[in-house]
Design a protein around this motif. Structure first.
Motif, PDB file in Angstrom:
ATOM      1  N   GLY A  67       0.815  -1.215   0.000  1.00 46.58           N
ATOM      2  CA  GLY A  67       0.000   0.000   0.000  1.00 46.58           C
ATOM      3  C   GLY A  67       0.845   1.261   0.000  1.00 46.58           C
ATOM      4  N   LEU A  68       1.912   1.251   0.788  1.00 45.16           N
ATOM      5  CA  LEU A  68       2.802   2.415   0.821  1.00 45.16           C
ATOM      6  C   LEU A  68       3.440   2.658  -0.538  1.00 45.16           C
ATOM      7  CD1 LEU A  68       4.582   1.854   4.268  1.00 45.16           C
ATOM      8  CD2 LEU A  68       3.010   3.711   3.690  1.00 45.16           C
ATOM      9  N   ARG A  69       3.845   1.597  -1.193  1.00 45.76           N
ATOM     10  CA  ARG A  69       4.459   1.764  -2.511  1.00 45.76           C
ATOM     11  C   ARG A  69       3.451   2.320  -3.512  1.00 45.76           C
ATOM     12  NH1 ARG A  69       7.057  -3.428  -5.254  1.00 45.76           N
ATOM     13  NH2 ARG A  69       4.847  -4.047  -5.210  1.00 45.76           N
ATOM     14  N   ALA A  70       2.232   1.802  -3.484  1.00 43.18           N
ATOM     15  CA  ALA A  70       1.217   2.282  -4.420  1.00 43.18           C
ATOM     16  C   ALA A  70       0.895   3.754  -4.175  1.00 43.18           C
ATOM     17  CB  ALA A  70      -0.041   1.423  -4.292  1.00 43.18           C
ATOM     18  N   MET A  71       0.749   4.121  -2.884  1.00 45.85           N
ATOM     19  CA  MET A  71       0.414   5.516  -2.587  1.00 45.85           C
ATOM     20  C   MET A  71       1.567   6.457  -2.911  1.00 45.85           C
ATOM     21  SD  MET A  71      -1.906   5.279   0.900  1.00 45.85           S
ATOM     22  CE  MET A  71      -0.843   4.112   1.749  1.00 45.85           C
ATOM     23  N   ASP A 117      -6.599  12.970  -3.872  1.00 48.16           N
ATOM     24  CA  ASP A 117      -6.602  13.674  -2.577  1.00 48.16           C
ATOM     25  C   ASP A 117      -5.268  13.418  -1.893  1.00 48.16           C
ATOM     26  OD1 ASP A 117      -7.102  14.897  -0.211  1.00 48.16           O
ATOM     27  OD2 ASP A 117      -8.942  13.789   0.250  1.00 48.16           O
ATOM     28  N   PRO A 118      -4.251  14.207  -2.183  1.00 49.84           N
ATOM     29  CA  PRO A 118      -2.912  13.961  -1.614  1.00 49.84           C
ATOM     30  C   PRO A 118      -2.900  13.955  -0.089  1.00 49.84           C
ATOM     31  CG  PRO A 118      -2.786  15.526  -3.421  1.00 49.84           C
ATOM     32  CD  PRO A 118      -4.245  15.336  -3.135  1.00 49.84           C
ATOM     33  N   ASP A 119      -3.694  14.830   0.534  1.00 51.83           N
ATOM     34  CA  ASP A 119      -3.705  14.867   2.002  1.00 51.83           C
ATOM     35  C   ASP A 119      -4.186  13.545   2.592  1.00 51.83           C
ATOM     36  OD1 ASP A 119      -2.760  17.443   1.983  1.00 51.83           O
ATOM     37  OD2 ASP A 119      -4.751  18.370   2.112  1.00 51.83           O
ATOM     38  N   ARG A 120      -5.190  12.975   1.956  1.00 53.03           N
ATOM     39  CA  ARG A 120      -5.694  11.687   2.453  1.00 53.03           C
ATOM     40  C   ARG A 120      -4.641  10.599   2.284  1.00 53.03           C
ATOM     41  NH1 ARG A 120      -8.391   7.263   0.439  1.00 53.03           N
ATOM     42  NH2 ARG A 120      -8.384   8.138  -1.662  1.00 53.03           N
ATOM     43  N   GLN A 147      -2.903   8.403   5.264  1.00 50.37           N
ATOM     44  CA  GLN A 147      -2.893   6.944   5.239  1.00 50.37           C
ATOM     45  C   GLN A 147      -1.467   6.395   5.319  1.00 50.37           C
ATOM     46  OE1 GLN A 147      -5.517   5.074   5.471  1.00 50.37           O
ATOM     47  NE2 GLN A 147      -4.359   3.142   5.406  1.00 50.37           N
ATOM     48  N   ILE A 148      -0.540   7.091   4.649  1.00 47.20           N
ATOM     49  CA  ILE A 148       0.866   6.669   4.719  1.00 47.20           C
ATOM     50  C   ILE A 148       1.360   6.753   6.161  1.00 47.20           C
ATOM     51  CG2 ILE A 148       3.224   7.359   4.100  1.00 47.20           C
ATOM     52  CD1 ILE A 148       2.177   8.050   1.320  1.00 47.20           C
ATOM     53  N   ARG A 149       0.997   7.822   6.846  1.00 45.92           N
ATOM     54  CA  ARG A 149       1.416   7.968   8.244  1.00 45.92           C
ATOM     55  C   ARG A 149       0.829   6.841   9.101  1.00 45.92           C
ATOM     56  NH1 ARG A 149       3.397  11.836  11.646  1.00 45.92           N
ATOM     57  NH2 ARG A 149       2.713  11.687  13.824  1.00 45.92           N
ATOM     58  N   THR A 150      -0.429   6.489   8.850  1.00 47.42           N
ATOM     59  CA  THR A 150      -1.060   5.411   9.613  1.00 47.42           C
ATOM     60  C   THR A 150      -0.342   4.085   9.397  1.00 47.42           C
ATOM     61  OG1 THR A 150      -3.223   6.505   9.476  1.00 47.42           O
ATOM     62  CG2 THR A 150      -3.213   4.134   9.975  1.00 47.42           C
ATOM     63  N   LEU A 176       3.600  -0.179  11.100  1.00 45.32           N
ATOM     64  CA  LEU A 176       4.868  -0.887  10.934  1.00 45.32           C
ATOM     65  C   LEU A 176       5.802  -0.624  12.107  1.00 45.32           C
ATOM     66  CD1 LEU A 176       5.534  -0.277   7.129  1.00 45.32           C
ATOM     67  CD2 LEU A 176       4.875  -2.429   8.209  1.00 45.32           C
ATOM     68  N   ASN A 177       5.814   0.614  12.589  1.00 45.85           N
ATOM     69  CA  ASN A 177       6.666   0.948  13.728  1.00 45.85           C
ATOM     70  C   ASN A 177       6.246   0.169  14.979  1.00 45.85           C
ATOM     71  OD1 ASN A 177       8.716   2.827  15.012  1.00 45.85           O
ATOM     72  ND2 ASN A 177       6.916   3.303  16.237  1.00 45.85           N
TER      73      ASN A 177
END
Length: 373
Positions: free
Chosen positions: A168-172, A183-186, A190-193, A198-199
């Motif tokens: 998902g991170l790679r796709a986004m 919607d870049p902000d969204r 989602q990337i932060r989530t 992962l952390n």
């Protein structure tokens, strides 16, 4: 009196010379069969008696007839001694070989089976010790197989859980890079989530590795369970509201315990989060803390519907998640394993049992007074 002393002296000198010669022979054949050593020992006894007798006979000038009689008696005694030593040696060697064969099978991974024929007390004691060692090794092998299975499952599940957010991170990130994100902000949110998830997963793995290595640092302090539970309930309140689950904590006694506040807060958080995620909406998760004869019992009760009886022994295993789908928010299956590791580091224990409509996780800890004793 003087004649008796002379007889004793001559007999001692003859026997001593034979004993020294026998000791030299025994040292020479010390790596040979036990039968040979027994033969030498019996021979030394008889020859020593013969040498002493010959020395006394020479000193007393016995007649040739009397000397032949003594020699014949000693010779017959030697024959009987050698035969007895041979039989005893062969019997002991046979029992030793049977024990060696049994030990060889045991060393090759099989179970130790004691020889059926009774042996000497020493060999029997050795056989019993080998049987006990075999039982301990069998239990150790079983634990090793269980740990290896758990490690394989953990690697498989972690790989699966890492693949999904990474994809998902790679796709986004590609969508943001190519400028096609509606919607870049969204996407950024989602990337932060996903990064936080992962952390958390990496943090759980690091914590579990320290627990298994026995290097988990603890800083025990005297804390009231009332404050500990109150902080835990406040921390999981937003998650409970999100899932529509009611939290109940009205059976908490202000019992002092000697624990590491940070690690024990993690124990309660893991138990409460696990209970909230497994409890349907409009359900209830209850936490209680009560005194017990052997300490204090912290319990978390959920409405998950129960755990299959065959799965109860594996609930606290590393990577175990039952039959739930192996996707978030089920996690990596490390939370309950971390709970058990932290509690055992505090000299406590964890248990789980089914109740009507759900299950109850219990953590038993020594009280503050018991911990100081």
């Amino acid at each position: 009196m003087r004649a008796n002393l002379l007889i004793a002296l001559y007999a001692f000198l003859g026997a001593a010379a034979t004993g020294l010669a026998g000791a030299v022979v025994l040292r020479t054949i010390r790596r040979r069969s036990l039968t040979a050593s027994l033969g030498v020992v019996s021979g030394v006894g008889v020859v020593a008696m013969l040498a002493g007798t010959m020395a006394v006979a020479w000193a007393m000038f016995l007649s040739p007839h009397d000397l032949r009689v003594v020699t014949t008696v000693v010779a017959m005694a030697a024959v009987v001694s050698f035969a007895t030593a041979l039989l005893l040696g062969r019997w002991v060697v046979a029992r030793s070989r049977e024990l060696t064969d049994a030990a060889r099978d045991f060393g090759e991974g099989g179970a130790f089976a004691a020889p059926p024929v009774p042996a000497t007390a020493e060999l029997d004691a050795l056989s019993q010790e080998l049987a006990a060692t075999s039982a301990r090794l069998a239990a150790s092998r079983e634990r090793e197989r269980a740990l290896e299975t758990s490690r394989r499952e953990l690697v498989a599940w972690i790989s699966h859980d890492l693949r999904t957010p990474l994809a998902g991170l790679r796709a986004m990130s590609e969508a943001l890079e190519d400028g096609v994100a509606a919607d870049p902000d969204r996407y950024l949110k989602q990337i932060r989530t996903e990064v936080e998830r992962l952390n958390d997963m990496v943090g759980d793995l690091f914590e579990l590795s320290r627990i298994h290595a026995g290097t988990l640092p603890l800083s025990p302090a005297r804390i009231s369970l009332y404050d500990l539970v109150g902080d835990a309930l406040a921390g999981v309140g937003p998650l409970a509201r999100e899932h529509g689950v009611r939290l109940v904590g009205d059976r908490v006694e202000p019992v002092p315990v000697e624990v590491d506040g940070k690690e024990m807060s993690r124990v309660l958080a893991n138990l409460l989060v696990n209970a909230i995620r497994r409890t349907p909406a409009d359900g209830t998760v209850a936490i209680a803390a009560e005194r017990a004869p052997d300490g204090v019992v912290l319990s978390v009760t959920d409405g998950c519907g129960g755990i299959p009886e065959e799965d109860l022994p594996r609930v606290f295993d590393t990577g175990w998640r039952g039959t739930d789908a192996r996707t978030p928010p089920a996690g990596a299956g490390l939370g309950l394993a971390i709970v058990r590791g932290i509690v055992e580091a505090h000299r406590g224990r964890t248990t789980v049992r089914n109740i009507p409509g759900g299950c109850r996780f219990e953590v038993t800890l020594p009280t503050g007074d018991a911990a100081q004793a």
